[in-house]
Design a protein around this motif. Structure first.
Motif, short mmCIF file in Angstrom:
data_model
loop_
_atom_site.label_atom_id
_atom_site.label_comp_id
_atom_site.label_asym_id
_atom_site.label_seq_id
_atom_site.Cartn_x
_atom_site.Cartn_y
_atom_site.Cartn_z
N LEU A 1 -3.50 -14.66 -7.22
CA LEU A 1 -3.80 -13.33 -7.76
C LEU A 1 -5.31 -13.09 -7.82
O LEU A 1 -5.78 -11.98 -7.53
CB LEU A 1 -3.19 -13.17 -9.16
N ILE A 2 -6.08 -14.11 -8.19
CA ILE A 2 -7.54 -13.97 -8.23
C ILE A 2 -8.06 -13.60 -6.85
O ILE A 2 -8.86 -12.67 -6.68
CB ILE A 2 -8.20 -15.27 -8.73
N GLY A 3 -7.61 -14.36 -5.83
CA GLY A 3 -8.06 -14.10 -4.47
C GLY A 3 -7.61 -12.73 -3.97
O GLY A 3 -8.36 -12.04 -3.26
N HIS A 4 -6.40 -12.33 -4.35
CA HIS A 4 -5.87 -11.02 -3.95
C HIS A 4 -6.72 -9.90 -4.57
O HIS A 4 -7.07 -8.92 -3.90
CB HIS A 4 -4.42 -10.91 -4.39
N ALA A 5 -7.06 -10.06 -5.86
CA ALA A 5 -7.87 -9.06 -6.53
C ALA A 5 -9.25 -8.96 -5.88
O ALA A 5 -9.79 -7.86 -5.69
CB ALA A 5 -8.02 -9.41 -8.01
N TRP A 6 -9.82 -10.10 -5.53
CA TRP A 6 -11.14 -10.11 -4.87
C TRP A 6 -11.06 -9.45 -3.49
O TRP A 6 -11.96 -8.71 -3.09
CB TRP A 6 -11.66 -11.53 -4.76
N ILE B 1 -2.47 -8.76 -16.62
CA ILE B 1 -2.03 -7.60 -17.39
C ILE B 1 -2.11 -6.33 -16.55
O ILE B 1 -1.22 -5.47 -16.61
CB ILE B 1 -2.87 -7.46 -18.68
N ILE B 2 -3.15 -6.21 -15.74
CA ILE B 2 -3.29 -5.04 -14.87
C ILE B 2 -2.19 -4.99 -13.82
O ILE B 2 -1.58 -3.94 -13.57
CB ILE B 2 -4.67 -5.04 -14.18
N SER B 3 -1.91 -6.13 -13.21
CA SER B 3 -1.01 -6.17 -12.05
C SER B 3 0.45 -6.44 -12.39
O SER B 3 1.34 -6.11 -11.62
CB SER B 3 -1.49 -7.25 -11.08
N GLY B 4 0.71 -7.08 -13.55
CA GLY B 4 2.07 -7.49 -13.87
C GLY B 4 2.51 -8.68 -13.03
O GLY B 4 3.70 -8.96 -12.93
N PRO C 1 -9.44 -1.46 -5.07
CA PRO C 1 -9.04 -2.16 -6.30
C PRO C 1 -7.86 -1.54 -7.03
O PRO C 1 -7.13 -2.24 -7.73
CB PRO C 1 -10.31 -2.10 -7.16
N MET C 2 -7.63 -0.23 -6.86
CA MET C 2 -6.52 0.41 -7.57
C MET C 2 -5.17 -0.07 -7.08
O MET C 2 -4.16 0.09 -7.76
CB MET C 2 -6.62 1.93 -7.43
N GLU C 3 -5.13 -0.70 -5.90
CA GLU C 3 -3.88 -1.24 -5.38
C GLU C 3 -3.42 -2.46 -6.18
O GLU C 3 -2.28 -2.92 -6.02
CB GLU C 3 -4.02 -1.61 -3.91
N LEU C 4 -4.31 -2.99 -7.01
CA LEU C 4 -3.94 -4.12 -7.86
C LEU C 4 -3.05 -3.68 -9.01
O LEU C 4 -2.29 -4.47 -9.56
CB LEU C 4 -5.20 -4.80 -8.41
N MET C 5 -3.10 -2.42 -9.35
CA MET C 5 -2.39 -1.92 -10.53
C MET C 5 -0.88 -2.04 -10.38
O MET C 5 -0.32 -1.83 -9.30
CB MET C 5 -2.77 -0.46 -10.77
#
Length: 390
Positions: A285-290, A267-270, A298-302
């Motif tokens: 996506l999980i690994g990318h967020a980590w 939901i955060i990243s689309g 972390p704001m780059e995940l938005m």
């Protein structure tokens, strides 16, 4: 004297014979009457299931459903899932409904149908979809739900155009609504329910974009102090399943927490966890967020389409909670009561997440892409060879 005895015995035998014949005829009549009633009211099975589950569930006859969906026309079809096609309908009183029709080729069957009827009819919460009734005729099995005008979250969050309609405020409200619904299932309802298939296509949105959890076909009830269970039949959607469930068949409330964490990050990243692609690495996506969290970015995940004002602290809190929910070990994940508290209290200091589970995808997994929105369902006959977090 012998003649009297013979006459008496003959009389008694005659009465017994007449009684047996009468009983048989009466039984035959009752059976015939029962068959006629079943023919005229082919929804008895659903009523019996309702009585067994100790709840009242309205029964719709086939002709009503047939007319409401315009004979199950393709124009009225609004979705397709593992259960079967879903049709929009309208009852004579003007009420809009969604009819989930069990497909003959579906991997789900009478057991999942009955499971969903019993579970959802016993649950009442604003963030759970409402079951209005059921319909059974011969091999036909249908569930009648309230109609959700905005369909599923899946149709918004992963669509290049429609996801622009989801402001951060709406996304945060959706996250909170799912959390409240899941908390109700795990803790506040009289039944402790493990959903086991929480994903974007099973989050429906009403006209006000209020989220409602749906599809309880493979949900399980936990009783008393039970906290976990093991199954040989691993069924769910790859990309949302927790490591312990996908690899060993262990599931618990913490399995749903893992799925919720994936939802939060999506939901955060689309972006989808399953099928996520990045030019600089092979993480999902999980690994990318980590990776972004570890690099303090972390704001780059938005989602890049979000341009209007938002609270940076609120976004960061959601990213952190999402990562806490997808921890490798179940005991490291928060409960849904903790999740709801952490999301709604900005002053609360959150624990730091550890490296999550399932940071990478495996290309050697055979999947059944029968779910709505091209989600991938994984069953027990599938061999999973998934790389854990490094």
């Amino acid at each position: 004297m012998s003649i009297v005895v013979i006459v008496a015995i003959s009389t008694v035998l005659g009465m017994l014979f007449s009684g047996v014949i009468g009983w048989y005829i009466c039984r035959l009549k009752n059976a015939t009457k029962k068959a006629v009633q079943q023919e005229n009211n082919p929804y008895k099975d659903c009523k019996e299931e309702s009585q067994e589950g100790d709840f009242e569930l309205p029964l719709l006859d086939m002709s009503t459903v047939y007319a409401a969906t315009n004979k199950f026309s393709s124009e009225n079809k609004i979705g397709q899932g593992g259960f079967g096609p879903v049709y929009k309908g309208e009852l004579p009183n003007g009420q809009e409904i969604a009819v989930k029709r069990l497909s003959q080729s579906s991997g789900q069957g009478p057991k999942e149908f009955k499971n969903e009827v019993i579970l959802i009819a016993n649950l009442q919460h604003r963030n759970l979809v409402r079951l209005l009734g059921c319909c059974i005729q011969g091999e036909e099995r249908m569930l009648i739900y309230e109609y959700m005008s905005n369909k599923s979250l899946n149709n918004f969050i992963f669509d290049e155009t429609r996801r622009k309609l989801l402001s951060w405020k709406k996304r945060f409200n959706i996250i909170m609504g799912i959390a409240r619904g899941l908390l109700y299932l795990h803790q506040d309802s009289r039944l402790r329910i493990i959903h086991r298939d929480l994903k974007t296509s099973n989050i429906l949105l009403d006209g006000e974009m209020e989220p409602k959890i749906s599809d309880f076909g493979i949900a399980r009830i936990f009783g008393g102090e039970q906290t976990e269970e093991k199954t040989k039949r691993v069924i769910g959607t790859y990309g949302y399943m927790s490591p312990e469930y996908a690899m060993r068949g262990h599931f618990s409330v913490k399995s749903d927490v893992f799925s919720f964490g994936v939802l939060v990050l999506e939901i955060i990243s689309g972006q989808k966890n399953w099928g996520f692609c990045h030019p600089e690495h092979d993480f999902n996506l999980i690994g990318h967020a980590w990776k972004l969290w570890s690099e303090e970015k972390p704001m780059e995940l938005m989602d890049k389409v979000l341009e209007e004002s938002f609270s940076v602290n609120e976004v960061l809190r959601c990213v952190q909670v999402g990562l806490l929910c997808v921890q490798q070990r179940p005991e490291d994940r928060p409960s849904m009561s903790d999740v709801a508290f952490m999301l709604s209290n900005e002053s609360t200091l959150l624990p730091q997440p550890k490296e999550p589970g399932f940071c990478m995808e495996s290309s050697s997994i055979k999947i059944d892409s029968s779910s709505i929105g091209q989600d991938s369902s994984t069953h027990n006959e599938v061999t999973l060879t998934i790389l854990d977090g490094r």
